[in-house]
Design a protein around this motif. Structure first.
Motif, short mmCIF file in Angstrom:
data_model
loop_
_atom_site.label_atom_id
_atom_site.label_comp_id
_atom_site.label_asym_id
_atom_site.label_seq_id
_atom_site.Cartn_x
_atom_site.Cartn_y
_atom_site.Cartn_z
N ARG A 115 0.81 -1.21 -0.13
CA ARG A 115 0.03 -0.14 0.02
C ARG A 115 0.88 1.36 0.09
NH1 ARG A 115 -4.49 -2.17 4.47
NH2 ARG A 115 -5.73 -3.34 2.93
N ILE A 116 0.70 2.15 -1.08
CA ILE A 116 1.24 3.50 -0.83
C ILE A 116 0.38 4.50 -0.65
CG2 ILE A 116 2.89 4.82 -2.56
CD1 ILE A 116 3.89 1.98 -2.29
N TYR A 117 0.89 5.43 0.46
CA TYR A 117 0.05 6.41 0.92
C TYR A 117 0.78 7.78 0.38
CZ TYR A 117 -2.58 3.35 3.89
OH TYR A 117 -3.47 2.48 4.37
N TYR A 118 0.05 8.91 -0.05
CA TYR A 118 0.62 10.10 -0.34
C TYR A 118 0.08 11.34 0.29
CZ TYR A 118 2.86 13.64 -3.31
OH TYR A 118 3.59 14.78 -3.97
N ILE A 119 0.79 11.94 1.20
CA ILE A 119 0.18 13.16 1.80
C ILE A 119 0.89 14.45 1.23
CG2 ILE A 119 1.74 13.10 3.52
CD1 ILE A 119 -0.37 14.45 5.53
N ARG A 120 0.17 15.26 0.82
CA ARG A 120 0.68 16.70 0.19
C ARG A 120 0.91 17.57 1.63
NH1 ARG A 120 -3.00 21.53 -3.12
NH2 ARG A 120 -1.43 22.78 -3.54
N HIS A 121 1.71 18.44 1.32
CA HIS A 121 2.37 19.28 2.30
C HIS A 121 0.94 20.36 2.86
CE1 HIS A 121 2.28 22.82 -0.20
NE2 HIS A 121 2.81 21.82 -1.13
N ALA A 122 1.18 20.85 3.92
CA ALA A 122 0.16 21.85 4.65
C ALA A 122 0.27 23.05 3.76
CB ALA A 122 0.61 22.09 6.14
N GLU A 123 -0.72 23.91 3.75
CA GLU A 123 -0.77 25.16 2.86
C GLU A 123 0.25 26.24 3.23
OE1 GLU A 123 -4.80 27.56 1.65
OE2 GLU A 123 -3.80 28.47 3.49
N GLY A 124 0.89 26.38 2.21
CA GLY A 124 2.17 27.36 2.41
C GLY A 124 1.61 28.76 1.74
N PRO A 126 -1.86 30.68 8.17
CA PRO A 126 -2.89 30.13 9.36
C PRO A 126 -3.34 29.10 9.22
CG PRO A 126 -2.96 32.48 8.98
CD PRO A 126 -2.13 32.05 7.82
N LYS A 127 -4.13 28.89 7.98
CA LYS A 127 -4.86 27.58 7.88
C LYS A 127 -3.72 26.41 7.67
CE LYS A 127 -7.61 25.55 4.34
NZ LYS A 127 -8.30 25.86 2.80
N GLY A 128 -2.64 26.79 7.03
CA GLY A 128 -1.70 25.64 7.12
C GLY A 128 -1.32 25.14 8.32
N ILE A 129 -1.11 25.92 9.25
CA ILE A 129 -0.53 25.79 10.70
C ILE A 129 -1.77 24.84 11.25
CG2 ILE A 129 -0.27 26.75 13.05
CD1 ILE A 129 1.15 29.05 11.44
N MET A 130 -3.13 25.28 11.19
CA MET A 130 -4.15 24.39 11.68
C MET A 130 -4.15 23.08 11.08
SD MET A 130 -6.68 24.15 13.66
CE MET A 130 -7.23 26.21 14.04
N LYS A 187 8.84 18.23 4.71
CA LYS A 187 9.61 17.86 5.70
C LYS A 187 8.87 18.11 7.09
CE LYS A 187 13.64 19.53 4.38
NZ LYS A 187 15.16 19.94 4.41
N LYS A 188 8.33 19.42 7.10
CA LYS A 188 7.70 19.93 8.33
C LYS A 188 6.47 19.45 8.33
CE LYS A 188 8.26 23.32 11.26
NZ LYS A 188 9.31 23.13 12.52
N THR A 189 5.77 19.02 7.38
CA THR A 189 4.45 18.61 7.37
C THR A 189 4.37 17.21 8.22
OG1 THR A 189 3.59 19.58 5.61
CG2 THR A 189 2.60 17.72 6.00
N VAL A 190 5.33 16.40 8.06
CA VAL A 190 5.44 14.89 8.56
C VAL A 190 6.27 14.91 9.89
CG1 VAL A 190 4.86 13.89 6.64
CG2 VAL A 190 7.23 14.25 6.96
#
Length: 279
Positions: free
Chosen positions: A47-56, A84-88, A114-117
């Motif tokens: 299984r391959i999962y992919y997460i996009r980074h938080a809003e920059g 602010p939305k990305g931080i949430m 990197k920061k997202t995970v």
């Protein structure tokens, strides 16, 4: 005689118990084996999962374009700052990822990925591998077109870009591949993507390498998490499923998709933007 009569029922009871016991054990062992086989067969599916980074800040530059630049908040247009939305969104990532059990994590070298995970890595005591090939690229559904031309540029692409460095505070959570110490060389194309066939052909060289890396890691890891960008995340998904994904929206910030490998080796999309897909 009286003693014999008293003993006879006991002997018969022991005999009957002895007949029943092996049968019960055989059935129990058989049932346990079936359960273990079912569990093993589930675990063996890649299984391959992919997460996009938080809003920059760069993600909201277009929507702030209707205002004078003097009125923009400091984060607007900044690739290395979350909104602010990305931080949430970031505050919810660890709980979101904790729903799954990953045995390998690979991340784009970009700060925002990197920061997202990072918080998840800290909590799970895991270390992610930096994959330069997960860096952001432009890639459309042309990637899976049989008519897409081969990339014919003489310049080397993979490993021909800037050197990748880790900050001291990142070292406990990220590692570099020996063959991935440099970013790929970003070829120059018109901003309007008027040379989209050539641009997609270049992108395919990079995503093909991502697929090779997935295949290599799948020999020892069955649940892989990738952390990257929107367009490149869609490109990886297209190449894995061999599906142009016409009509699919973009991957939302911190949205997750997941594919599962089938018996014939193909990959089936099971989840997109956190939503499980119906059969």
């Amino acid at each position: 005689m009286k003693k014999l009569l008293l003993t006879f029922p006991i002997v018969i009871g022991i005999f009957i118990f002895g007949m029943l016991l092996p049968k019960s054990n055989i059935n129990e062992t058989s049932n346990n084996t079936e359960v273990i086989q079912k569990k093993d067969s589930t675990k063996s599916k890649l299984r391959i999962y992919y997460i996009r980074h938080a809003e920059g800040g760069h993600n909201v530059k277009k929507e702030w374009g209707i205002y004078p630049e003097s009125e923009w908040p400091s984060y607007v247009g900044d690739h290395s700052t979350f909104t602010p939305k990305g931080i949430m969104q970031l505050s919810r990532v660890t709980n979101k990822l904790n729903r799954f059990n990953f045995d390998f994590v690979a991340v784009s070298p970009a700060w925002r990925c990197k920061k997202t995970v990072l918080l998840y890595l800290e909590a799970s005591k895991m270390k992610a591998e930096i994959w330069p090939e997960l860096a952001e690229i432009y890639a459309t559904n042309l990637m899976v077109s049989p008519d897409l031309p081969e990339h014919t540029a003489t310049d080397k692409i993979l490993g021909a870009g800037d050197a990748i460095t880790l900050l001291p505070e990142e070292a406990p959570y990220f590692t570099l591949r020996k063959d991935g110490l440099h970013e790929f060389k970003k070829m120059r194309f018109p901003r309007d993507h008027s040379e989209s066939a050539k641009e997609n052909a270049m992108a395919k060289v990079i995503i093909d390498r991502v697929l090779e890396l997935i295949d290599e890691r799948s020999a020892s890891h069955k649940t892989i998490l990738l952390s990257g960008h929107g367009s490149s995340g869609k490109a990886v998904l297209r190449m894995l499923t061999k599906n142009p994904l016409n009509g699919f929206p973009q991957i939302t910030n911190t949205g997750i998709w997941m594919v599962e490998q089938q018996e014939d080796g193909s990959f089936k999309l099971m989840m997109f933007n956190d939503v499980p897909l119906s059969e």
